[in-house]
Scaffold this motif. Structure first.
Motif, short mmCIF file in Angstrom:
data_model
loop_
_atom_site.label_atom_id
_atom_site.label_comp_id
_atom_site.label_asym_id
_atom_site.label_seq_id
_atom_site.Cartn_x
_atom_site.Cartn_y
_atom_site.Cartn_z
N HIS A 65 -5.97 -44.02 -28.46
CA HIS A 65 -6.01 -42.86 -27.55
C HIS A 65 -7.41 -42.54 -27.05
CE1 HIS A 65 -6.45 -39.60 -30.92
NE2 HIS A 65 -7.38 -40.51 -30.93
N HIS A 90 6.02 -39.59 -29.33
CA HIS A 90 4.61 -39.91 -29.58
C HIS A 90 4.26 -39.55 -31.02
CE1 HIS A 90 0.40 -40.40 -28.12
NE2 HIS A 90 0.21 -39.76 -29.25
N ILE A 91 3.71 -40.50 -31.73
CA ILE A 91 3.34 -40.27 -33.13
C ILE A 91 1.84 -40.57 -33.29
CG2 ILE A 91 3.73 -41.05 -35.52
CD1 ILE A 91 6.60 -41.99 -34.14
N HIS A 92 1.09 -39.61 -33.81
CA HIS A 92 -0.33 -39.83 -34.06
C HIS A 92 -0.45 -40.54 -35.40
CE1 HIS A 92 -0.68 -36.99 -30.83
NE2 HIS A 92 -0.08 -36.06 -31.55
N CYS A 98 -2.14 -44.40 -31.73
CA CYS A 98 -0.93 -43.67 -31.41
C CYS A 98 0.21 -44.68 -31.31
CB CYS A 98 -1.05 -42.98 -30.07
SG CYS A 98 -2.39 -41.79 -30.00
NI NI Z 1 -1.63 -39.66 -30.59
#
Ligand code: NI
Length: 142
Positions: A65, A90-92, A98
Protein backbone atom coordinates in the motif's frame (compact mmCIF):
# COMPACT_ATOMS: atom_id res chain seq x y z
CA UNK A 1 -32.83 -33.21 -7.62
CA UNK A 2 -32.51 -33.81 -11.35
CA UNK A 3 -33.20 -37.18 -12.88
CA UNK A 4 -30.31 -39.58 -12.43
CA UNK A 5 -29.09 -42.05 -15.00
CA UNK A 6 -26.65 -44.82 -14.24
CA UNK A 7 -23.83 -45.48 -16.68
CA UNK A 8 -21.08 -48.09 -16.85
CA UNK A 9 -17.52 -47.21 -17.85
CA UNK A 10 -14.83 -49.65 -19.04
CA UNK A 11 -11.34 -48.87 -17.81
CA UNK A 12 -8.10 -50.81 -17.82
CA UNK A 13 -7.01 -51.93 -14.38
CA UNK A 14 -3.94 -49.75 -14.21
CA UNK A 15 -5.84 -46.59 -15.02
CA UNK A 16 -8.58 -47.46 -12.54
CA UNK A 17 -5.95 -48.14 -9.89
CA UNK A 18 -4.40 -44.72 -10.45
CA UNK A 19 -7.82 -43.11 -10.37
CA UNK A 20 -8.79 -44.82 -7.11
CA UNK A 21 -5.52 -43.83 -5.49
CA UNK A 22 -5.92 -40.22 -6.56
CA UNK A 23 -9.51 -39.84 -5.39
CA UNK A 24 -8.69 -41.48 -2.08
CA UNK A 25 -5.95 -38.91 -1.51
CA UNK A 26 -8.41 -36.16 -2.41
CA UNK A 27 -10.86 -37.50 0.15
CA UNK A 28 -13.64 -38.77 -2.10
CA UNK A 29 -15.95 -41.35 -0.53
CA UNK A 30 -16.90 -42.90 -3.85
CA UNK A 31 -16.04 -42.94 -7.53
CA UNK A 32 -19.34 -41.44 -8.69
CA UNK A 33 -18.79 -38.18 -6.86
CA UNK A 34 -15.22 -37.96 -8.19
CA UNK A 35 -16.32 -38.62 -11.77
CA UNK A 36 -19.13 -36.06 -11.47
CA UNK A 37 -16.69 -33.42 -10.24
CA UNK A 38 -14.22 -34.17 -13.04
CA UNK A 39 -16.96 -33.87 -15.65
CA UNK A 40 -18.19 -30.58 -14.16
CA UNK A 41 -14.65 -29.26 -14.02
CA UNK A 42 -14.05 -30.12 -17.67
CA UNK A 43 -17.38 -28.62 -18.79
CA UNK A 44 -16.63 -25.48 -16.82
CA UNK A 45 -13.17 -25.13 -18.37
CA UNK A 46 -14.71 -25.55 -21.81
CA UNK A 47 -17.26 -22.79 -21.18
CA UNK A 48 -14.55 -20.44 -19.95
CA UNK A 49 -12.56 -20.97 -23.17
CA UNK A 50 -15.18 -18.85 -24.89
CA UNK A 51 -14.38 -15.14 -24.32
CA UNK A 52 -18.09 -14.30 -24.70
CA UNK A 53 -19.14 -16.45 -21.73
CA UNK A 54 -20.55 -14.53 -18.78
CA UNK A 55 -18.72 -15.30 -15.58
CA UNK A 56 -18.07 -14.19 -12.06
CA UNK A 57 -14.48 -13.94 -10.90
CA UNK A 58 -12.58 -13.54 -7.69
CA UNK A 59 -9.39 -11.58 -8.24
CA UNK A 60 -7.05 -11.99 -5.26
CA UNK A 61 -4.16 -9.60 -4.82
CA UNK A 62 -1.40 -8.94 -2.38
CA UNK A 63 0.09 -5.49 -2.80
CA UNK A 64 2.21 -2.90 -1.07
CA UNK A 65 0.00 0.00 0.00
CA UNK A 66 3.03 2.30 -0.01
CA UNK A 67 2.70 2.27 -3.80
CA UNK A 68 0.34 5.23 -3.70
CA UNK A 69 -0.57 5.26 -7.39
CA UNK A 70 -1.74 1.68 -7.16
CA UNK A 71 -4.95 2.14 -5.15
CA UNK A 72 -6.13 4.76 -7.59
CA UNK A 73 -5.43 2.58 -10.62
CA UNK A 74 -7.13 -0.36 -8.91
CA UNK A 75 -10.29 1.68 -8.46
CA UNK A 76 -10.20 2.97 -12.03
CA UNK A 77 -9.96 -0.56 -13.37
CA UNK A 78 -12.88 -1.68 -11.23
CA UNK A 79 -14.98 1.09 -12.74
CA UNK A 80 -14.35 -0.28 -16.25
CA UNK A 81 -17.58 0.09 -18.23
CA UNK A 82 -17.58 -3.55 -19.32
CA UNK A 83 -17.48 -5.03 -15.87
CA UNK A 84 -19.59 -5.01 -12.76
CA UNK A 85 -17.67 -4.97 -9.49
CA UNK A 86 -19.85 -6.98 -7.14
CA UNK A 87 -17.80 -6.58 -4.02
CA UNK A 88 -14.32 -5.94 -2.70
CA UNK A 89 -12.75 -7.06 0.54
CA UNK A 90 -9.64 -5.40 1.89
CA UNK A 91 -7.49 -6.92 4.61
CA UNK A 92 -4.49 -5.11 6.12
CA UNK A 93 -2.06 -7.99 6.41
CA UNK A 94 0.95 -6.24 7.94
CA UNK A 95 2.86 -2.96 7.77
CA UNK A 96 3.47 -3.27 4.02
CA UNK A 97 0.97 -5.71 2.62
CA UNK A 98 -2.69 -5.55 1.80
CA UNK A 99 -4.77 -8.46 0.61
CA UNK A 100 -7.63 -7.51 -1.64
CA UNK A 101 -10.32 -9.78 -3.05
CA UNK A 102 -12.34 -8.26 -5.88
CA UNK A 103 -15.46 -10.02 -7.16
CA UNK A 104 -16.25 -9.13 -10.76
CA UNK A 105 -19.03 -10.07 -13.14
CA UNK A 106 -18.75 -9.79 -16.90
CA UNK A 107 -17.60 -11.53 -20.04
CA UNK A 108 -14.58 -13.80 -19.76
CA UNK A 109 -12.68 -11.55 -22.17
CA UNK A 110 -13.23 -8.39 -20.10
CA UNK A 111 -12.56 -10.12 -16.80
CA UNK A 112 -9.29 -11.54 -18.11
CA UNK A 113 -8.16 -8.21 -19.56
CA UNK A 114 -8.96 -6.30 -16.38
CA UNK A 115 -7.43 -8.96 -14.13
CA UNK A 116 -4.24 -8.99 -16.22
CA UNK A 117 -4.02 -5.20 -15.98
CA UNK A 118 -4.55 -5.29 -12.21
CA UNK A 119 -2.03 -8.05 -11.62
CA UNK A 120 0.65 -6.38 -13.74
CA UNK A 121 0.39 -3.06 -11.86
CA UNK A 122 3.55 -1.94 -10.11
CA UNK A 123 3.38 -2.90 -6.44
CA UNK A 124 1.22 -6.00 -6.90
CA UNK A 125 3.22 -8.89 -5.46
CA UNK A 126 0.80 -11.70 -6.03
CA UNK A 127 -2.30 -12.01 -8.16
CA UNK A 128 -4.66 -14.87 -8.94
CA UNK A 129 -7.98 -15.09 -10.76
CA UNK A 130 -10.64 -17.74 -10.27
CA UNK A 131 -13.66 -17.73 -12.57
CA UNK A 132 -16.90 -19.62 -12.85
CA UNK A 133 -19.32 -19.40 -15.73
CA UNK A 134 -22.83 -18.13 -14.93
CA UNK A 135 -26.14 -18.05 -16.68
CA UNK A 136 -26.71 -14.82 -18.58
CA UNK A 137 -30.10 -14.36 -16.95
CA UNK A 138 -28.59 -14.00 -13.44
CA UNK A 139 -31.28 -16.34 -12.18
CA UNK A 140 -30.91 -19.92 -11.11
CA UNK A 141 -32.92 -22.56 -9.34
CA UNK A 142 -31.89 -24.81 -6.47
NI1 NI B 1 -4.43 -2.29 3.70
Amino acid sequence: MAQVERIGISLDKKLLGQFDKMIEQLGYQNRSEAVRDMIRDKLEAKKLENPETTAVAAVCLVYDHHETALSKRLLELQHSKHLQTISTMHIHVDHHNCLEIIALRGKVRDITQTADKIISLRGVKLGKVNMIATEDSHTHSH
